[in-house]
Design a protein around this motif. Structure first.
Motif, short mmCIF file in Angstrom:
data_model
loop_
_atom_site.label_atom_id
_atom_site.label_comp_id
_atom_site.label_asym_id
_atom_site.label_seq_id
_atom_site.Cartn_x
_atom_site.Cartn_y
_atom_site.Cartn_z
N PRO A 1 -51.70 2.52 8.32
CA PRO A 1 -50.24 2.58 8.24
C PRO A 1 -49.59 1.88 9.04
O PRO A 1 -48.48 1.11 8.79
CB PRO A 1 -50.11 4.11 8.35
N ASP A 2 -50.14 1.85 10.31
CA ASP A 2 -49.44 0.97 11.37
C ASP A 2 -49.17 -0.44 10.96
O ASP A 2 -48.33 -1.17 11.21
CB ASP A 2 -49.95 1.13 12.78
N GLU A 3 -50.44 -0.95 10.44
CA GLU A 3 -50.42 -2.30 9.81
C GLU A 3 -49.59 -2.42 8.90
O GLU A 3 -48.71 -3.48 8.72
CB GLU A 3 -51.87 -2.84 9.66
N ALA A 4 -49.30 -1.53 7.94
CA ALA A 4 -48.60 -1.74 6.80
C ALA A 4 -47.05 -1.69 7.29
O ALA A 4 -46.24 -2.50 6.57
CB ALA A 4 -48.67 -0.44 5.83
N VAL A 5 -46.87 -0.98 8.33
CA VAL A 5 -45.18 -0.93 8.64
C VAL A 5 -45.00 -2.44 9.44
O VAL A 5 -44.00 -2.95 8.86
CB VAL A 5 -45.25 0.00 10.13
N LYS A 6 -45.59 -2.99 9.98
CA LYS A 6 -45.47 -4.57 10.56
C LYS A 6 -45.60 -5.50 9.23
O LYS A 6 -44.35 -6.24 9.02
CB LYS A 6 -46.68 -4.70 11.38
N ILE A 7 -46.29 -5.42 8.20
CA ILE A 7 -46.09 -6.17 7.15
C ILE A 7 -44.92 -5.89 6.20
O ILE A 7 -43.97 -6.81 6.04
CB ILE A 7 -47.29 -5.91 6.19
N LEU A 8 -44.49 -4.67 6.02
CA LEU A 8 -43.33 -4.18 5.37
C LEU A 8 -42.22 -4.83 6.06
O LEU A 8 -41.10 -5.42 5.45
CB LEU A 8 -43.00 -2.70 5.21
N GLN A 9 -42.07 -4.69 7.63
CA GLN A 9 -41.01 -5.24 8.37
C GLN A 9 -40.76 -6.87 8.32
O GLN A 9 -39.79 -7.37 7.94
CB GLN A 9 -41.18 -4.74 9.70
N ILE A 10 -41.86 -7.50 8.06
CA ILE A 10 -41.91 -8.78 8.04
C ILE A 10 -41.30 -9.20 6.48
O ILE A 10 -40.50 -10.05 6.33
CB ILE A 10 -43.19 -9.57 8.14
N GLN A 11 -41.66 -8.51 5.67
CA GLN A 11 -41.30 -8.95 4.44
C GLN A 11 -39.73 -8.80 4.11
O GLN A 11 -39.11 -9.54 3.49
CB GLN A 11 -42.04 -7.99 3.25
#
Length: 104
Positions: free
Chosen positions: A33-43
């Protein structure tokens, strides 16, 4: 790593993102989930960048995190992720991460 060539397993995670509502989502496999947060922020940041620099005249996006809950006829059943202890969705998880950083 492409999700098209990798068989999904129980508990696998993937970010889904619809850059303009009505389009189909695209998916990015993630490890946590922490990696997902980073990807979602970038998008999200990229969509804002495109809007502010007049690459897109407007946008209406949507995104989230899914997890494989099971299989039906061999097909993975993706559902929206929630934290197993706090029941936060990915947005709540992101807010908790930010609050923890600000508190340290």
């Amino acid at each position: 790593m492409s999700e098209r060539t990798t068989a999904a397993r129980l508990g696998d995670l993937r970010v889904w993102h619809i850059p303009q509502v009505i389009m189909k989502p695209f998916h990015v496999p993630v490890q946590s989930p922490d990696e997902a947060v980073k990807i979602l922020q970038i998008q999200g940041d990229y969509d804002i960048f495109q809007f502010e620099n007049r690459i897109k005249p407007d946008y209406c996006n949507a995104s989230g995190l899914e997890v494989v809950e099971g299989f039906i006829d061999g097909e993975p059943q993706w559902i929206e992720w929630s934290h197993p202890e706090t029941y936060e969705d990915i947005d709540g998880h992101a807010e908790s991460m930010l609050a923890a950083r600000e508190g340290s």
